[in-house]
Design a protein around this motif. Sequence first.
Motif, short mmCIF file in Angstrom:
data_model
loop_
_atom_site.label_atom_id
_atom_site.label_comp_id
_atom_site.label_asym_id
_atom_site.label_seq_id
_atom_site.Cartn_x
_atom_site.Cartn_y
_atom_site.Cartn_z
N ARG A 51 -20.28 -32.14 -6.76
CA ARG A 51 -21.72 -31.81 -7.32
C ARG A 51 -21.67 -31.53 -8.63
O ARG A 51 -22.46 -32.23 -9.27
CB ARG A 51 -22.46 -31.81 -6.29
CG ARG A 51 -22.84 -32.53 -5.32
CD ARG A 51 -23.99 -31.83 -4.14
NE ARG A 51 -23.92 -30.39 -3.79
CZ ARG A 51 -24.74 -29.12 -3.96
NH1 ARG A 51 -25.33 -29.53 -4.96
NH2 ARG A 51 -23.82 -28.31 -3.21
N ALA A 52 -20.68 -31.31 -8.84
CA ALA A 52 -20.48 -30.14 -10.08
C ALA A 52 -19.96 -31.61 -11.02
O ALA A 52 -20.34 -31.41 -12.25
CB ALA A 52 -19.40 -29.15 -10.39
N ASP A 53 -19.70 -32.34 -10.79
CA ASP A 53 -18.96 -33.56 -11.66
C ASP A 53 -21.09 -34.14 -12.49
O ASP A 53 -21.14 -34.27 -12.10
CB ASP A 53 -18.29 -34.53 -10.96
CG ASP A 53 -17.49 -35.67 -12.14
OD1 ASP A 53 -18.48 -36.09 -12.60
OD2 ASP A 53 -16.72 -35.79 -12.00
N SER A 54 -20.18 -34.49 -13.55
CA SER A 54 -22.04 -34.86 -14.00
C SER A 54 -22.27 -36.26 -13.10
O SER A 54 -23.46 -36.71 -13.23
CB SER A 54 -21.54 -35.27 -15.57
OG SER A 54 -20.71 -36.54 -16.46
N ASP A 55 -21.36 -36.91 -12.96
CA ASP A 55 -21.45 -38.80 -12.07
C ASP A 55 -22.41 -38.34 -10.67
O ASP A 55 -22.85 -39.53 -10.48
CB ASP A 55 -19.89 -38.96 -11.87
CG ASP A 55 -19.21 -39.14 -12.86
OD1 ASP A 55 -19.71 -39.70 -13.88
OD2 ASP A 55 -18.34 -40.11 -12.57
N TRP A 56 -22.01 -36.71 -10.09
CA TRP A 56 -22.66 -37.04 -9.21
C TRP A 56 -23.25 -36.39 -8.61
O TRP A 56 -23.84 -35.23 -7.84
CB TRP A 56 -21.34 -36.43 -6.99
CG TRP A 56 -20.41 -37.92 -7.79
CD1 TRP A 56 -19.38 -38.05 -8.23
CD2 TRP A 56 -20.67 -39.36 -7.52
NE1 TRP A 56 -18.85 -39.28 -8.41
CE2 TRP A 56 -19.92 -40.16 -7.86
CE3 TRP A 56 -22.06 -39.64 -6.88
CZ2 TRP A 56 -19.94 -42.01 -6.51
CZ3 TRP A 56 -22.35 -41.22 -6.69
CH2 TRP A 56 -21.06 -42.52 -6.50
N LEU A 66 -26.42 -35.20 -6.16
CA LEU A 66 -26.43 -35.37 -4.64
C LEU A 66 -26.28 -34.74 -3.53
O LEU A 66 -25.72 -33.54 -4.19
CB LEU A 66 -25.15 -36.91 -4.94
CG LEU A 66 -25.50 -37.12 -3.86
CD1 LEU A 66 -25.61 -38.56 -3.83
CD2 LEU A 66 -23.40 -37.68 -3.31
N PHE A 67 -26.72 -34.81 -2.82
CA PHE A 67 -27.04 -33.56 -1.43
C PHE A 67 -27.00 -34.23 -0.47
O PHE A 67 -25.35 -34.01 0.85
CB PHE A 67 -28.37 -32.85 -1.68
CG PHE A 67 -28.06 -31.92 -2.70
CD1 PHE A 67 -27.84 -30.83 -2.91
CD2 PHE A 67 -29.38 -32.34 -3.57
CE1 PHE A 67 -28.27 -29.87 -4.03
CE2 PHE A 67 -29.60 -31.90 -4.20
CZ PHE A 67 -28.80 -30.21 -4.87
N TRP A 68 -27.33 -35.07 0.11
CA TRP A 68 -26.97 -35.60 1.97
C TRP A 68 -26.41 -35.81 2.11
O TRP A 68 -25.45 -35.66 3.51
CB TRP A 68 -28.21 -36.64 1.80
CG TRP A 68 -29.77 -35.53 1.69
CD1 TRP A 68 -30.96 -35.62 0.73
CD2 TRP A 68 -30.36 -34.73 2.93
NE1 TRP A 68 -31.01 -34.98 1.37
CE2 TRP A 68 -31.74 -34.33 2.47
CE3 TRP A 68 -29.88 -34.71 4.55
CZ2 TRP A 68 -32.37 -33.10 3.39
CZ3 TRP A 68 -30.04 -33.56 4.79
CH2 TRP A 68 -31.26 -32.83 4.00
N GLU A 69 -25.53 -37.47 1.35
CA GLU A 69 -24.43 -37.97 1.83
C GLU A 69 -22.99 -36.68 2.05
O GLU A 69 -22.47 -37.21 2.92
CB GLU A 69 -23.78 -39.70 0.90
CG GLU A 69 -25.30 -40.03 0.20
CD GLU A 69 -26.66 -39.94 -0.87
OE1 GLU A 69 -26.45 -38.31 -0.71
OE2 GLU A 69 -27.12 -40.18 -0.72
#
Lengths: 263, 432
Positions: B389-394, B397-400
């Motif tokens: 999640r620290a990556d700018s791509d993602w 995003l939490f739930w998935e």
Amino acid sequence: MSETMADRKVDRSHMQVSDEVAIQISNMNKWFGTFHVLRDIDLTVNRGERIVVAGPSGSGKSTLIRCINRLEEHQAGQIIVDGTELTSDLKNIDKVRSEVGMVFQHFNLFPHLTILENLTLAPIWVRKTPKREAEEVAMHYLNKVKIPEQAHKYPGQLSGGQQQRVAIARSLCMKPRIMLFDEPTSALDPEMIKEVLDTMIELAEEGMTMICVTHEMGFAQAVANRVIFMDQGQIVEQNNPHDFFNNPQSERTKLFLSQILGH
Amino acid sequence: MSDTHSQTVAFVRDTMLPEKSPPTSQIGAVRWVRENLFSGPLNTILTLMGVLIVYYLILHLGPWFANSIWNADSLSECREILAGASGACWGVIKDRWHQLLFGFYPQDAYWRPVLTFVLMMIAFAPILFASVPRKLLWFSAIFPFLAFWLLWGGSIWYPVLAALGFLVGYVAYTVLQRVSSLVATIGAVAAPVIWWLFLVGPIGGVIAGIIPIEIRHIASDEFGGFMISIIIGVTGIALSLPIGVLLALGRQSDMPLVKWICVGFIEFIRGVPLITLLFTASLLLNYFLPPGTNFDIVLRVIIMVTLFAAAYMAEVIRGGFAALPRGQYEAANALGLDYWKSQRLILLPQALKISIPGIVNTFIGLFKDTTLVVFIGILDPIGLSTAIRADSDWNGLFWELYAFIALCFFIFCYGMSKYSQYLEGQLKTDHR
């Protein structure tokens, strides 16, 4: 009580008491905490004797026979079984235990093993008997107690009387020289008491040295050569069954007999 | 009624009654529904409320699942495809699949953990299922050393020599048995410890110099993902059971020293949170160990997790022992079985059987507790999800990710639970 025995003719040809001493208990005392359960017990058992120990509950009769294979530890005096003195020496204890068979009130079969495994376990692991030989011996004794067809069942599938006969067979598989019975029929339904007593009588007929704690006075009259009456941790009276039942000496014995035979 | 007995006896049965089937209104699905769902006003209300809750959940979660996006390389791409609708972006799992499984383990060596996993299944088969040939147990015995070598790599001689430590212990025991059994027991413990601490390193170095058989060494800090969860969890499970058994036996021992050591250990370990033990493993141990010692972090964590679970295990198994009737101990003694034989053949099998639900409880707890290693910097799936999640791509995003990790843990834990039920059925001999 004695009617259970009435139909059974006891063959006395092999019931011979020798001069050889099997168990020698001298001046033995035991306490549970501060409670003095066994007081100055002196008892000599010769090979081939069939002794019935009777007495009210709490009189110490179970504790006495449990001392003989050291399920209970005595605190004073001496117990010599087959020439081996019971001390805290574990080697002696294991030696005595493998020579002395014991049958319990609640059978104490191993519920996770089949009947055959119950019977072969100790011969294989204690006596180092090869498995096949142990199984042959086990089947021999299962035949003797008349339940060979149950060999591959588990204890939980058997009736109480069958379980107790298995327990007797399990002890016999170790080829013991002495058998101890701790109220073997007290947990059984009346219908099953007879089948267990029959097995015990057969054992006596073969000349086994036996000490039985039991309330079956019919069995005592038919089989025993000596009856011991205990009360409050002491041996109050001992005699041959005929005189014990017909001519008791102590007041305590008379009271006990009138209570258990009176109705 | 025949007349034969009517004059002499009040009642006598001449023929026994045959068996009959129950009335049709007492069986079937309609009866089940009426009895279980609509048996009274309260039950009817509860049933309707339950149906409403399920409907509400489907109404809200349904579209989210239905609009699942699998092919997307970033969260923004997902959102473009969805164009404002609600939907799950599972693309992250596809995109970071390898990372979630292996952490930062080198790509070209992925075959090593995969092979280890397959071999683990084979090694477990004879332990878990009685129908598997017993000869496979030999493979189960060498598997831990093989797995260590495959995962960490390096020279094959170190794990081989480590395995030989058990042989060293056995030889020491048989030789010293002539002196006395106490000396032999001490020797059987001391000899392998000396072997492992002081001899395996140098001897391994010499043999590796002569016959080099090795694969690339991969350091612990490259491990991660579900691989690390499984390594820590499985090792902890496999070791905590025997240690727990010994602690439970020790706690019941007549020897005061053994007893108090076991009680002290159990009470201390149970009395502190696992996370403090893990911090101790990662930080404090460095102060106590001689400077320059390289004591692998994963190994340290495994030791702490194992000890933690073993303390719980000991109490669970002690409960099993306590449930056994006294007569079982007495019968075993009366037959002349010594302490270890009566424990192994009579008491332990029964105590373990009684404790199965508690043991599996502890196993499941241990496996889920492996996620705590994230706090000491090991990148387990939870740690990786933060990294992803620290990556700018993602980012955002939490739930998935969490849903996926939860599902994987659930599959493992539910599997253990199901196996324990199967095992209880297999071991059921009491016919109650």
